[in-house]
Enzyme design. Structure first.
Site, PDB file in Angstrom:
ATOM      1  N   GLY A   1       0.808  -1.218   0.000  1.00 31.03           N
ATOM      2  CA  GLY A   1       0.000   0.000   0.000  1.00 31.03           C
ATOM      3  C   GLY A   1       0.837   1.263   0.000  1.00 31.03           C
ATOM      4  O   GLY A   1       0.343   2.354  -0.278  1.00 31.03           O
ATOM      5  N   ARG A   2       2.069   1.105   0.376  1.00 34.28           N
ATOM      6  CA  ARG A   2       2.948   2.289   0.393  1.00 34.28           C
ATOM      7  C   ARG A   2       4.386   1.904   0.115  1.00 34.28           C
ATOM      8  O   ARG A   2       5.314   2.643   0.425  1.00 34.28           O
ATOM      9  CB  ARG A   2       2.860   2.988   1.729  1.00 34.28           C
ATOM     10  CG  ARG A   2       3.172   2.060   2.883  1.00 34.28           C
ATOM     11  CD  ARG A   2       3.376   2.851   4.104  1.00 34.28           C
ATOM     12  NE  ARG A   2       3.372   1.975   5.246  1.00 34.28           N
ATOM     13  CZ  ARG A   2       3.772   2.340   6.436  1.00 34.28           C
ATOM     14  NH1 ARG A   2       4.196   3.565   6.612  1.00 34.28           N
ATOM     15  NH2 ARG A   2       3.743   1.513   7.433  1.00 34.28           N
TER      16      ARG A   2
ATOM     17  N   ASP B   1       0.557 -11.647   6.633  1.00 35.16           N
ATOM     18  CA  ASP B   1       1.141 -10.809   5.579  1.00 35.16           C
ATOM     19  C   ASP B   1       2.480 -10.226   6.040  1.00 35.16           C
ATOM     20  O   ASP B   1       3.182  -9.599   5.239  1.00 35.16           O
ATOM     21  CB  ASP B   1       0.189  -9.679   5.163  1.00 35.16           C
ATOM     22  CG  ASP B   1      -0.277  -8.849   6.334  1.00 35.16           C
ATOM     23  OD1 ASP B   1      -0.809  -9.431   7.301  1.00 35.16           O
ATOM     24  OD2 ASP B   1      -0.097  -7.616   6.310  1.00 35.16           O
TER      25      ASP B   1
END
Ligand code: AMP
Ligand code: MG
Length: 498
Positions: A89-90, A249
């Site tokens: 996501g980043r 994750d």
């Protein structure tokens, strides 16, 4: 400019595995730190990375020649809840670099802007968590714990908005790969068997090449991952490291530690210790880490079933066997390490009872975990050689920082007795000092480095980094970095790096 050749095998897996995209540029990047040693290992010239062009590259404003940047997709169990769609996501993977001795590393920019997997997040990272990750990941590496590493940190000249506006930063993270249990869960949950197989074959080739030649390559893969995970978590326990977010994750199949969000090293030993502000139920407490790792491996095993055997029952049977061996692997790795910490030969059977009772006493006496073990190393030398304990390793004694309370008298007697039994004491006298470091990135020190960093002063960060990357040799002048926090300095809660 000396730039190693980039290779892009992850990008070459295809569009099901990632989204190709460039980092989002930032207004005015400035260098915080380049890791000279790691830069050289990867084939960079450190001075090039520190140059204006280099800093622009590290901030995502300019590309490295030959890179094919991407954000990878994955899923994951977060605090036990399955989330079928996560992803970078980043973080943006720039590509891979192969070192002169043929080791392949991912080079990734963390905090490099939004991606299709940002889920409403800004894709950025504040400076504080970047400094924390830099310090802790490099400390872990120096402590001999497999870990992602930090190649560089730069500020962006942009504010990121959390509870308050904070200076933004980008960390260049280096890892053997960023493939997670969650990567497999993504394809398994979607029933994408072909992609699952492609990923499994890729991981075998990249991390477990010997598995390819076995009769059951995917069972071998599971065995390899389970063993690596067991040995990794054993190392965490031996150092008093609490990861804080052991979601699937955040588990790398390479066996490296990843995701230094709310992690922390214990000061006072408390097996129930939790630091993370988001871990309200204490799921990821110190004492739960081995069983959580076991649970994570079970989830990994689940994803491999369709590859192990078409007959689900047979597949489950094979996988279950491996999963059931996790605790044994863990226990062996743990006890070997604890024996080392007590100065005992690895086959000394008295070690288990001694290490267990030592930890009980540490908890009861609310003793500092790191210093207590360190002091033990010195007493080991005093006992066996009669000489000044610490000087045996060429350093100073921590006795001014920690002395055992009276409650340890019996235990110390028993331990010394075992040490004198033939064959029980470790034959390598410096080993015990290596197993019992004196410097860890203690929370209160990391916090201080972060606070100063936000003021544009990186000296505290640098000074701490110097100590934690040389963690075993103690000098009295550096007592400030070794001592336990004073009551008013104790950090009770840490926050995710988001
Ligand atoms: P973590 O808790 O760091 O493992 O992150 C969980 C997920 O949230 C990952 O998919 C991250 O990429 C994503 N994430 C974390 N912080 C941000 C952010 N500031 N912007 C976008 N995505 C983020
Ligand atoms: Mg993560």
């Amino acid at each position: 400019m000396l730039i190693p050749e980039f290779s892009n095998t992850y990008a070459a897996l295809g569009a099901s595995f990632s989204t190709a995209l460039e980092p989002t540029p930032v207004p005015s990047p400035e260098l915080v730190k380049v890791n000279d040693e790691l830069a050289k290992l990867l084939g960079f010239e450190p001075a090039d990375l520190a140059s204006e062009k280099g800093v622009n590259m590290l901030a995502g404003n300019e590309s490295f020649e030959g890179m094919a940047p991407l954000a990878a997709v994955y899923a994951g169990h977060q605090f036990g809840q399955f989330n079928p769609q996560l992803g970078d996501g980043r973080a943006i993977l720039l590509g891979e670099v192969v070192t002169s001795d043929k080791a392949r590393f991912d080079v990734q920019l963390k905090g490099a802007g939004q991606t299709p997997y940002s889920r409403g997040g800004d894709g950025r990272a504040p400076l504080g968590p970047v400094l924390r990750e830099y310090l802790v990941s490099e400390a872990m590496h120096a402590l001999g714990v497999p870990s992602t590493r930090s190649l560089a940190a730069v500020t962006t000249g942009e504010l990121v908005y959390r509870e308050e506006p904070l200076h933004g930063a980008v960390l260049t993270r280096v890892a053997s790969s960023h493939i997670r249990i969650g990567t497999f869960q993504y394809f398994a949950a979607k029933g994408m068997r072909d992609e699952l197989k492609q990923m499994a074959d890729y991981v075998i080739q990249r991390h477990y090449p010997e598995a390819a030649h076995k009769a059951q390559p995917y069972v071998e893969l599971l065995i390899g991952v389970a063993k690596n995970q067991a040995s990794l978590i054993a190392k965490w326990q031996q150092l008093g490291f609490i990861h804080g977010v052991m979601n699937t994750d955040n588990v790398l199949l390479s066996g490296e530690t990843i995701d230094y969000g709310p992690c922390a090293f214990l000061d006072v030993f408390n097996p129930e210790q939790v630091f993370s502000s988001i871990d309200r139920g204490g799921r990821y407490a110190y004492q739960n880490q081995p069983s959580i790792a076991h649970w994570n491996i079970m989830n990994f095993a689940q994803t491999l079933l369709p590859l192990i055997d078409e007959d689900t029952e047979k597949a489950v049977e094979s996988a279950q066997q491996v999963v059931d061996q996790f605790q044994g692997h863990y226990q062996t790795a743990y006890q070997e390490g604890m024996n080392r910490k007590l100065g005992l030969a690895s086959d000394c059977v008295a070690g288990a009872a001694l290490s267990d009772s030592f930890l009980v006493l540490l908890a009861e006496g609310q003793c500092d975990f790191t210093l207590a073990f360190r002091r033990l190393s010195e007493i080991f030398h005093e006992t066996l050689s009669g000489s000044g304990g610490a000087s045996a390793a060429g350093g100073d004694s921590v006795s001014a920082l920690f002395e055992f309370p009276a409650s340890f008298a019996n235990w110390l007697q028993e331990w010394k007795q075992v040490l004198r039994e033939p064959g029980c004491a470790s034959t390598n006298p410096t080993e015990i000092f290596k197993a019992n470091p004196v410097y860890t990135p203690r929370n209160h020190l990391v916090e201080k480095a972060i606070l100063e960093g936000y003021q544009g002063n990186y000296q505290v960060f640098e000074d701490l980094l110097t100590r934690v990357t040389n963690p075993t040799m103690f000098n009295k002048q550096d007592a400030e970095y070794a001592r336990a926090p004073k009551r008013e300095e104790v950090v009770r809660q840490t926050f995710c790096g988001t």
